[in-house]
Design an enzyme around this catalytic site. Structure first.
Site, PDB file in Angstrom:
ATOM      1  N   TYR A 192     109.028  -5.068  33.672  1.00 41.39           N
ATOM      2  CA  TYR A 192     108.102  -5.988  33.742  1.00 41.39           C
ATOM      3  C   TYR A 192     108.670  -7.651  33.486  1.00 41.39           C
ATOM      4  O   TYR A 192     108.974  -8.403  32.955  1.00 41.39           O
ATOM      5  CB  TYR A 192     106.665  -5.836  32.300  1.00 41.39           C
ATOM      6  CG  TYR A 192     106.720  -6.575  31.178  1.00 41.39           C
ATOM      7  CD1 TYR A 192     106.813  -7.594  30.685  1.00 41.39           C
ATOM      8  CD2 TYR A 192     108.089  -5.166  30.209  1.00 41.39           C
ATOM      9  CE1 TYR A 192     106.476  -7.632  29.144  1.00 41.39           C
ATOM     10  CE2 TYR A 192     107.698  -5.738  28.750  1.00 41.39           C
ATOM     11  CZ  TYR A 192     107.319  -7.087  28.356  1.00 41.39           C
ATOM     12  OH  TYR A 192     107.825  -7.042  27.105  1.00 41.39           O
ATOM     13  N   ARG A 227     114.979 -13.352  35.929  1.00 41.65           N
ATOM     14  CA  ARG A 227     115.070 -12.311  34.971  1.00 41.65           C
ATOM     15  C   ARG A 227     114.754 -10.881  35.206  1.00 41.65           C
ATOM     16  O   ARG A 227     114.675 -10.046  34.775  1.00 41.65           O
ATOM     17  CB  ARG A 227     114.948 -12.384  33.313  1.00 41.65           C
ATOM     18  CG  ARG A 227     115.148 -11.350  32.478  1.00 41.65           C
ATOM     19  CD  ARG A 227     113.309 -11.936  31.127  1.00 41.65           C
ATOM     20  NE  ARG A 227     112.925 -12.507  31.444  1.00 41.65           N
ATOM     21  CZ  ARG A 227     111.691 -12.939  30.020  1.00 41.65           C
ATOM     22  NH1 ARG A 227     112.363 -12.807  29.168  1.00 41.65           N
ATOM     23  NH2 ARG A 227     111.424 -13.194  30.019  1.00 41.65           N
ATOM     24  N   ARG A 237     107.647  15.346  38.184  1.00 40.25           N
ATOM     25  CA  ARG A 237     107.972  15.275  36.658  1.00 40.25           C
ATOM     26  C   ARG A 237     109.368  15.508  36.539  1.00 40.25           C
ATOM     27  O   ARG A 237     109.752  16.966  36.329  1.00 40.25           O
ATOM     28  CB  ARG A 237     107.010  15.311  35.647  1.00 40.25           C
ATOM     29  CG  ARG A 237     107.375  14.960  34.254  1.00 40.25           C
ATOM     30  CD  ARG A 237     107.116  15.436  32.695  1.00 40.25           C
ATOM     31  NE  ARG A 237     107.002  15.175  32.579  1.00 40.25           N
ATOM     32  CZ  ARG A 237     108.565  15.323  31.138  1.00 40.25           C
ATOM     33  NH1 ARG A 237     109.382  16.473  31.769  1.00 40.25           N
ATOM     34  NH2 ARG A 237     108.870  14.679  30.068  1.00 40.25           N
ATOM     35  N   HIS A 268     113.778  13.970  35.021  1.00 41.95           N
ATOM     36  CA  HIS A 268     114.599  12.861  35.526  1.00 41.95           C
ATOM     37  C   HIS A 268     115.051  12.316  35.880  1.00 41.95           C
ATOM     38  O   HIS A 268     115.093  10.653  36.293  1.00 41.95           O
ATOM     39  CB  HIS A 268     115.389  13.425  33.538  1.00 41.95           C
ATOM     40  CG  HIS A 268     114.617  13.709  32.582  1.00 41.95           C
ATOM     41  ND1 HIS A 268     113.676  14.598  32.122  1.00 41.95           N
ATOM     42  CD2 HIS A 268     114.607  12.536  31.496  1.00 41.95           C
ATOM     43  CE1 HIS A 268     113.195  14.421  30.905  1.00 41.95           C
ATOM     44  NE2 HIS A 268     113.472  13.689  30.097  1.00 41.95           N
ATOM     45  N   LYS A 312     113.701  -5.529  30.438  1.00 43.39           N
ATOM     46  CA  LYS A 312     112.905  -5.901  29.918  1.00 43.39           C
ATOM     47  C   LYS A 312     111.835  -5.398  30.541  1.00 43.39           C
ATOM     48  O   LYS A 312     110.447  -5.432  31.562  1.00 43.39           O
ATOM     49  CB  LYS A 312     111.817  -7.631  30.870  1.00 43.39           C
ATOM     50  CG  LYS A 312     110.547  -8.129  30.353  1.00 43.39           C
ATOM     51  CD  LYS A 312     110.573  -9.223  30.107  1.00 43.39           C
ATOM     52  CE  LYS A 312     109.367 -10.238  29.714  1.00 43.39           C
ATOM     53  NZ  LYS A 312     109.303 -10.318  28.258  1.00 43.39           N
ATOM     54  N   GLU A 365     115.754  -9.501  16.960  1.00 43.17           N
ATOM     55  CA  GLU A 365     114.733 -10.742  17.068  1.00 43.17           C
ATOM     56  C   GLU A 365     113.609 -10.053  16.596  1.00 43.17           C
ATOM     57  O   GLU A 365     114.008  -9.279  15.522  1.00 43.17           O
ATOM     58  CB  GLU A 365     114.522 -10.078  19.519  1.00 43.17           C
ATOM     59  CG  GLU A 365     114.387  -8.903  19.118  1.00 43.17           C
ATOM     60  CD  GLU A 365     114.677  -9.455  20.485  1.00 43.17           C
ATOM     61  OE1 GLU A 365     114.198 -10.589  21.073  1.00 43.17           O
ATOM     62  OE2 GLU A 365     114.515  -7.800  21.343  1.00 43.17           O
TER      63      GLU A 365
END
Length: 287
Positions: free
Chosen positions: A39, A58, A107, A109, A153, A185
């Site tokens: 995101y 980014r 579903r 992996h 991210k 962070e």
């Protein structure tokens, strides 16, 4: 319907503009099942995106890091962002949220073959930080137990959620995390340390998400003649800091005035923070 959200606002979902209240995805979307997606959040002041080039860079970096090929070019992402700000920004201070997942598939992996990525974008009102600029934040130390690719991210934010909840339960604003005794962070913000007038930040590596404000604060510090260094920072250096600050899209730049129950420096916003805060506001004003 989602309470406290404008369900009549228009969002973008897979090529269509629909009411937020009507937007739907499959329960088999890999973002829902695996957190398999990334995101980006772009602040816009009076409808104008701030540091968009860095946000686009980014976004593309995160997509590449997880091997998600959308077929979109940089110009396509830029067009989407500007179009959504024109539709929903309307000259206001807003946050644009953009999420891309690997799409809907059985579903399993491994990366699915032929799945169409899910692209979602929405714009929400944003109120800039106010009195907390002076009253500051309170933080506590926390061991960083997140995965080792914090530079991506990713929508897989359980570690960040647990960190912020630890702050809530401790009655403070945020946590400052450490991995192997070194600063990483906050729950969702970069951390800055000031010692003897020098601005310090953790090294840009896989242990932190390099916020767009990381590069911006470095630029602002150099323009204001504030020495800057990116290096490993120990827990003791944080505990003995003259100033501490957090930066993020929503926090912009804010002082931490209490950490682990003790005042940071004088317990009041320091000179480096004030210089950077002023420079940050000037950067926004020039949009």
């Amino acid at each position: 319907m989602i309470p406290d959200v404008d369900n009549d606002s228009i969002v973008y979902l897979n090529g269509e503009h629909v009411r937020l209240g009507d937007a739907q995805i499959s329960v088999l979307d890999r973002g829902f099942i695996f957190g398999d997606g990334i995101y980006e959040v772009v602040p816009a002041y009076l409808g104008k995106p701030f540091r968009m080039e860095a946000h686009l860079a980014r976004l593309l970096r995160s997509l590449g890091a997880i091997g998600l090929d959308t077929g979109w070019r940089r110009a396509d992402w830029e067009h989407l962002i500007l179009d959504m700000l024109a539709r929903e920004g309307r000259g206001r201070d807003v946050m644009l949220y953009l999420q891309v997942t690997r799409g809907v598939a059985k579903r399993d992996h491994p990366f699915p073959q032929g799945a169409r990525p899910t692209v979602f974008c929405m714009v929400t009102p944003f109120t800039r930080v106010g009195e907390v600029r002076e009253t500051g934040l309170r933080t506590i130390s926390l061991e960083d137990l997140r995965w080792h690719r914090c530079d991506i991210k990713s929508v897989s934010l359980l570690g960040n959620v647990l960190a912020r909840q630890a702050a809530v339960e401790a009655g403070v604003d945020d946590v400052i995390q450490f991995r192997d005794g070194l600063l990483s962070e906050a729950s969702a913000a970069n951390v800055w340390v000031v010692r003897q007038g020098e601005l310090l930040a953790p090294v840009r590596d896989h242990n932190i998400l390099e916020g767009v404000r990381y590069g911006l604060l470095e630029e602002l510090a150099r323009a204001r003649g504030i020495p800057f260094e990116s290096r490993a920072i120990s827990r003791d250096e944080v505990a003995g800091a003259d100033e501490l600050m957090l930066t993020s899209a929503t926090k912009e730049v804010l002082p931490v005035l209490w950490h682990d129950g003790r005042p940071v420096g004088t317990g009041r916003p320091g000179p480096v923070y004030r210089a950077l805060r002023e420079a940050y506001d000037e950067a926004i004003a020039t949009l």
